[in-house]
Design a protein around this motif. Sequence first.
Motif, PDB file in Angstrom:
ATOM      1  N   UNK A 163      40.011  36.867  46.062  1.00 37.59           N
ATOM      2  CA  UNK A 163      41.440  37.163  45.992  1.00 37.59           C
ATOM      3  C   UNK A 163      41.669  38.553  45.437  1.00 37.59           C
ATOM      4  N   UNK A 164      42.933  39.051  45.517  1.00 42.16           N
ATOM      5  CA  UNK A 164      43.229  40.323  44.856  1.00 42.16           C
ATOM      6  C   UNK A 164      42.791  40.273  43.393  1.00 42.16           C
ATOM      7  N   UNK A 165      42.014  41.264  42.985  1.00 38.24           N
ATOM      8  CA  UNK A 165      41.445  41.292  41.647  1.00 38.24           C
ATOM      9  C   UNK A 165      39.951  41.032  41.644  1.00 38.24           C
ATOM     10  N   UNK A 166      39.436  40.435  42.725  1.00 34.63           N
ATOM     11  CA  UNK A 166      37.991  40.212  42.836  1.00 34.63           C
ATOM     12  C   UNK A 166      37.227  41.472  43.240  1.00 34.63           C
ATOM     13  N   UNK A 167      37.937  42.474  43.732  1.00 35.09           N
ATOM     14  CA  UNK A 167      37.272  43.681  44.223  1.00 35.09           C
ATOM     15  C   UNK A 167      36.347  44.275  43.168  1.00 35.09           C
ATOM     16  N   UNK A 168      35.134  44.607  43.573  1.00 39.83           N
ATOM     17  CA  UNK A 168      34.166  45.221  42.672  1.00 39.83           C
ATOM     18  C   UNK A 168      33.317  44.230  41.923  1.00 39.83           C
ATOM     19  N   UNK A 169      33.646  42.946  42.041  1.00 36.12           N
ATOM     20  CA  UNK A 169      32.889  41.919  41.333  1.00 36.12           C
ATOM     21  C   UNK A 169      31.662  41.475  42.095  1.00 36.12           C
ATOM     22  N   UNK A 170      30.801  40.697  41.433  1.00 40.73           N
ATOM     23  CA  UNK A 170      29.540  40.313  42.065  1.00 40.73           C
ATOM     24  C   UNK A 170      29.645  39.075  42.938  1.00 40.73           C
TER      25      UNK A 170
ATOM     26  N   UNK B  45      43.724  37.602  40.771  1.00 42.09           N
ATOM     27  CA  UNK B  45      45.149  37.581  40.437  1.00 42.09           C
ATOM     28  C   UNK B  45      45.377  37.717  38.928  1.00 42.09           C
ATOM     29  N   UNK B  46      44.452  38.386  38.231  1.00 40.00           N
ATOM     30  CA  UNK B  46      44.591  38.570  36.798  1.00 40.00           C
ATOM     31  C   UNK B  46      44.006  37.442  35.970  1.00 40.00           C
ATOM     32  N   UNK B  47      43.536  36.383  36.604  1.00 41.56           N
ATOM     33  CA  UNK B  47      42.866  35.305  35.882  1.00 41.56           C
ATOM     34  C   UNK B  47      41.415  35.728  35.652  1.00 41.56           C
ATOM     35  N   UNK B  48      41.140  36.175  34.433  1.00 41.25           N
ATOM     36  CA  UNK B  48      39.861  36.810  34.135  1.00 41.25           C
ATOM     37  C   UNK B  48      38.681  35.849  34.284  1.00 41.25           C
ATOM     38  N   UNK B  49      37.586  36.394  34.793  1.00 42.21           N
ATOM     39  CA  UNK B  49      36.328  35.657  34.957  1.00 42.21           C
ATOM     40  C   UNK B  49      36.516  34.350  35.722  1.00 42.21           C
ATOM     41  N   UNK B  50      37.263  34.438  36.811  1.00 48.24           N
ATOM     42  CA  UNK B  50      37.397  33.298  37.711  1.00 48.24           C
ATOM     43  C   UNK B  50      36.104  33.129  38.518  1.00 48.24           C
ATOM     44  N   UNK B  51      35.638  31.897  38.630  1.00 49.21           N
ATOM     45  CA  UNK B  51      34.413  31.589  39.365  1.00 49.21           C
ATOM     46  C   UNK B  51      34.771  30.763  40.590  1.00 49.21           C
ATOM     47  N   UNK B  52      34.304  31.180  41.763  1.00 48.54           N
ATOM     48  CA  UNK B  52      34.487  30.407  42.986  1.00 48.54           C
ATOM     49  C   UNK B  52      33.146  30.259  43.684  1.00 48.54           C
ATOM     50  N   UNK B  53      32.993  29.154  44.377  1.00 51.09           N
ATOM     51  CA  UNK B  53      31.708  28.812  44.987  1.00 51.09           C
ATOM     52  C   UNK B  53      31.884  28.629  46.485  1.00 51.09           C
ATOM     53  N   UNK B  54      30.887  29.045  47.246  1.00 51.22           N
ATOM     54  CA  UNK B  54      30.914  28.855  48.690  1.00 51.22           C
ATOM     55  C   UNK B  54      29.543  29.101  49.285  1.00 51.22           C
ATOM     56  N   UNK B  55      29.546  29.494  50.528  1.00 56.76           N
ATOM     57  CA  UNK B  55      28.305  29.802  51.233  1.00 56.76           C
ATOM     58  C   UNK B  55      28.434  31.154  51.914  1.00 56.76           C
TER      59      UNK B  55
ATOM     60  N   UNK C 261      57.121  54.890  41.034  1.00 61.40           N
ATOM     61  CA  UNK C 261      57.142  53.811  40.069  1.00 61.40           C
ATOM     62  C   UNK C 261      55.721  53.469  39.653  1.00 61.40           C
ATOM     63  N   UNK C 262      55.607  52.827  38.505  1.00 59.76           N
ATOM     64  CA  UNK C 262      54.321  52.405  37.993  1.00 59.76           C
ATOM     65  C   UNK C 262      54.031  50.983  38.456  1.00 59.76           C
ATOM     66  N   UNK C 263      52.813  50.745  38.936  1.00 59.19           N
ATOM     67  CA  UNK C 263      52.415  49.401  39.343  1.00 59.19           C
ATOM     68  C   UNK C 263      51.135  49.030  38.621  1.00 59.19           C
ATOM     69  N   UNK C 264      50.969  47.735  38.371  1.00 61.63           N
ATOM     70  CA  UNK C 264      49.781  47.239  37.700  1.00 61.63           C
ATOM     71  C   UNK C 264      48.688  46.959  38.721  1.00 61.63           C
ATOM     72  N   UNK C 265      47.475  47.320  38.386  1.00 59.88           N
ATOM     73  CA  UNK C 265      46.348  47.056  39.259  1.00 59.88           C
ATOM     74  C   UNK C 265      45.273  46.297  38.516  1.00 59.88           C
ATOM     75  N   UNK C 266      44.428  45.633  39.268  1.00 67.31           N
ATOM     76  CA  UNK C 266      43.367  44.860  38.648  1.00 67.31           C
ATOM     77  C   UNK C 266      42.158  44.837  39.562  1.00 67.31           C
TER      78      UNK C 266
END
Length: 461
Positions: free
Chosen positions: A200-207, A163-173, A75-80
């Motif tokens: 979260x899923x979808x953040x992989x590869x981001x800065x 989770x597919x929400x493009x350009x989500x920004x989260x802050x922490x330490x 089956x085909x699955x969507x990835x992000x």
Amino acid sequence: MPDTCNDRLRGGLIAFATLTCCCLAATMAAADEISPNRLTPLVRAVQKASPSVVNIQGQKTVADLANGSKHDGTRQVNGMGTGVVIDPRGYILTNHHVVDGVKQINVTFADRRKYVAKIVAFDPRTDLAVIRVRTSHLLPVIEIGTSSDLMPAESVVAVGNAFGYEHTVTVGIISALHRDVQVSETQSYDDLIQTDASINPGNSGGPLLNVDGKMIGVNVAVRAGAQGIGFAIPIDAAMEVAARLVSVEETENRWHGLTLRTNAAKQQVVVERVASGSPAADHGFRPGDVITRVGDVKTERRLDVERALLGTNTAQTVVVDRGGESTELRLAAESIRSRRGGGGTRRLMADRSDSWDTLGVELEPEPASTFSGKKSQYRGGLRIVEVRPNSPAEKEGLTAGDILVGLHKWQTASMDDVDYILTKSSLPRMNQVRFYIVRNDETLYTDVNVASATSRSTLRR
């Protein structure tokens, strides 16, 4: 167990609640009306980095599993996932698991422009890949920081396609440094940054950014079932892998003959070794040279040198700092088929093929001066100039710069010795072979299973 951020690929569409939104034009204040107090360092960091962050979408075919058993159907699955531009010509760094098996890699920028990307090169062991989009204009490049001086409790920002929400920004330490994480039986990560910035899923590869908007890590994994436990690959390690993935040797079958080392803390590229008979040797490069510029590219790390030579057919002006004085040299990468020295081109290519395929290393003769005057028991050796990714040699800890001085019961003083060992000795019939190497004037050994991907031990004295 931790999960890679993108591996939760989902079939079908995500159901969204109906959202009612106001007209942005009526609610957003003009830029000149924004209070300076609101433009915090974190806001500026995100504004600075966002244009070079891309969202990645695609589909892949997976086996259709039901009740824990495998069926014939698929089956085909969507990835992000997420990526960052590391070269204005469209080269993008991301995680390998984001693009592995994806038929069409769709890339979206912050300004909503969309492109289709192609894979350039990848390294499953480090879970990094480089993809490329082709555009009619130059792209904004992420500013690279260093992971050599990171501090626990330092503020960081994660940007990604959560989770597919493009350009989500989260802050922490930064919660901790030097974490080793086992994701599955086949994937593990060493020396990661731990952060409580939501990943979260979808953040992989981001800065993962610092407060200056510089990239200090590549977001890669989350701890399943936990809150505030995410992980990122340190940027210094990621940039060394990226340099290999986009190198002229990897992508264009050309070579320059330089073994380079990045001093990330000083933002310097240092020449560690110049291969005999190489283009670099012909143009007068010396070990110890600090490369500060190649053509129009300021060089602060090994990746910059490879980027500057990529796609160029003419010699580039190279500025080096040699003993405190600035010197201009020339350098052009040449076809690997034109490698000179030793027994000629055919012999050199055969040597690489044999040692590369069987042992997992590329070798070149080490000058006799390395052993003379040191009361060494060895009459010569072969320097490892590259280790094949995911090979038994790499898994055992062999690295470029190690000097191979023995295999099993034979010394390896020359390429002729290796040729004999690989073709006429009993080694081809052996599963486990002992490697003897010299590293920092110390002799180490390790047993490598050359017949499979399984290794037996670790380097030891």
